[in-house]
Design a protein around this motif. Structure first.
Motif, PDB file in Angstrom:
ATOM      1  N   VAL A  66       0.595  -1.349   0.171  1.00  0.00           N
ATOM      2  CA  VAL A  66       0.113  -0.322   0.102  1.00  0.00           C
ATOM      3  C   VAL A  66       0.797   1.471  -0.189  1.00  0.00           C
ATOM      4  O   VAL A  66       2.067   0.989  -0.097  1.00  0.00           O
ATOM      5  CB  VAL A  66      -1.194   0.273   1.181  1.00  0.00           C
ATOM      6  N   GLU A  67      -0.005   2.976   0.049  1.00  0.00           N
ATOM      7  CA  GLU A  67       1.006   3.849  -0.453  1.00  0.00           C
ATOM      8  C   GLU A  67       1.956   4.688   1.500  1.00  0.00           C
ATOM      9  O   GLU A  67       2.037   4.607   0.427  1.00  0.00           O
ATOM     10  CB  GLU A  67       0.548   4.628  -0.820  1.00  0.00           C
ATOM     11  N   SER A 160      -8.257  11.792   0.024  1.00  0.00           N
ATOM     12  CA  SER A 160      -7.015  10.389   0.658  1.00  0.00           C
ATOM     13  C   SER A 160      -6.143  10.622   0.804  1.00  0.00           C
ATOM     14  O   SER A 160      -5.335  12.681   1.194  1.00  0.00           O
ATOM     15  CB  SER A 160      -6.604  10.711  -1.136  1.00  0.00           C
ATOM     16  N   ASN A 163      -3.301   7.393   0.545  1.00  0.00           N
ATOM     17  CA  ASN A 163      -4.493   6.353   0.638  1.00  0.00           C
ATOM     18  C   ASN A 163      -5.454   6.656   0.676  1.00  0.00           C
ATOM     19  O   ASN A 163      -6.131   7.816   1.745  1.00  0.00           O
ATOM     20  CB  ASN A 163      -4.044   5.146   1.558  1.00  0.00           C
ATOM     21  N   ASN A 193      -9.130   1.123  -5.633  1.00  0.00           N
ATOM     22  CA  ASN A 193      -8.122   0.715  -5.112  1.00  0.00           C
ATOM     23  C   ASN A 193      -8.600  -0.204  -4.097  1.00  0.00           C
ATOM     24  O   ASN A 193      -7.481   0.036  -2.444  1.00  0.00           O
ATOM     25  CB  ASN A 193      -6.859   1.766  -5.233  1.00  0.00           C
ATOM     26  N   ARG A 194      -9.738  -0.261  -2.793  1.00  0.00           N
ATOM     27  CA  ARG A 194     -10.651  -0.610  -2.390  1.00  0.00           C
ATOM     28  C   ARG A 194     -10.465   1.379  -1.557  1.00  0.00           C
ATOM     29  O   ARG A 194      -9.700   2.114  -1.679  1.00  0.00           O
ATOM     30  CB  ARG A 194      -9.835  -1.392  -1.520  1.00  0.00           C
ATOM     31  N   ARG A 215      -8.111  -1.571   5.170  1.00  0.00           N
ATOM     32  CA  ARG A 215      -7.725  -2.232   3.790  1.00  0.00           C
ATOM     33  C   ARG A 215      -7.304  -3.430   3.986  1.00  0.00           C
ATOM     34  O   ARG A 215      -5.286  -2.639   4.303  1.00  0.00           O
ATOM     35  CB  ARG A 215      -8.005  -1.876   2.606  1.00  0.00           C
TER      36      ARG A 215
END
Length: 284
Positions: A66-67, A160, A163, A193-194, A215
């Motif tokens: 993830v980011e 965001s 994320n 991307n959920r 997530r």
């Protein structure tokens, strides 16, 4: 390590090559019965850009990358300093789409410049097509329509923090249907991307309670980016004033945001703990 109960495996990828670890192996490490156990795994690496001191990558308990991870960023800087990988403070750290500034304080707390929130749906990413919407002050709210028509408090603000987050206000966070609704929100088709599902109870204009269904990890004891997203959403809905103390089930985080000035979203500042629990070795 943990940040307000949000727990991490933190790995030194500078002095050893961990590039061949597979998704299944990350997942196995994070398993609480058959591995070490963690909400996320943080991998410390050399920076790939000149304006950063380090890079770190984040893997959820399901093994997916993830980011961004706010609590993880605080643990990251504490790990780097305690392991002697750097003596710089503050540090600039490269994540998926940004460079964060991390400042370890003498009281054990860590302050993180989390960057500016993102509201543009395509950049979150979020597709609101077909969803009912309404505007509350500066925040556009959406009805995700899970299993029943949304009540007013079920409407979510979407943004965001590196994320994606969907934040809703609830009357009582302890009785909120986090475990029942969280998986449906996480995988809602509006979020390619959920998404992380946040449940916020406003105590007063400078204090909230928060639970987050993350997530790929499920509900965690704290979520740093979720705390930032909740405060930003609350300020935009005219429910909160900066700074805000966020009470999570694992501890308190302190979030400050100056809003949007001259059409430019200002960075969100997060302060909270970072604690080492134990060190060890794992053979793969």
């Amino acid at each position: 390590m943990h940040g307000a109960g949000n727990d991490f495996i933190v790995l030194n990828g500078i002095e050893q090559d961990l590039s061949d670890i597979t998704r299944d192996q990350w997942k196995s490490m994070a398993h609480r019965q058959f591995g070490i156990g963690a909400d996320q795994i943080l991998l410390v690496e050399k920076a790939t850009r000149p304006d950063a001191d380090f890079r770190y990558r984040i893997f959820n308990a399901d093994g997916g990358e993830v980011e961004q991870c706010g609590n993880g960023s605080r643990c990251f800087v504490r790990f780097v300093l305690d392991q002697g990988l750097s003596s710089k403070n503050p540090l600039r750290v490269e994540v998926a789409h940004a460079v964060l500034t991390l400042n370890a304080k003498i009281d054990g707390q860590v302050e993180v410049n989390m960057g500016a929130p993102i509201f543009e749906p395509a950049l979150i990413p979020f597709n609101p097509e077909g969803l009912a919407s309404l505007q509350e002050f500066h925040e556009m709210l959406y009805a995700l329509a899970l299993n029943a028509p949304a009540q007013h408090d079920d409407w979510v603000g979407v943004l965001s923090m590196g994320n994606p987050h969907a934040v809703q206000v609830v009357a009582d966070v302890d009785s909120a249907p986090v475990l029942e609704e969280g998986p449906a929100i996480e995988s809602h088709p509006a979020f390619p991307n959920r998404v992380n599902a946040g449940y916020m109870q406003v105590i007063n204009r400078n204090e909230i309670k928060l639970r987050v269904f993350e997530r790929g990890a499920g509900e965690t004891l704290a979520c740093g980016t979720g705390a930032c997203a909740a405060v930003v959403s609350g300020i935009r809905r005219a429910l909160l004033d900066s700074p805000v103390t966020v009470h999570t089930r694992g501890g308190d985080l302190h979030i400050a945001w100056d809003g949007v000035i001259d059409d430019v979203a200002q960075p969100v500042m997060m302060t909270g703990p970072a604690t080492t629990v134990f060190e060890g070795e794992l053979e793969i």
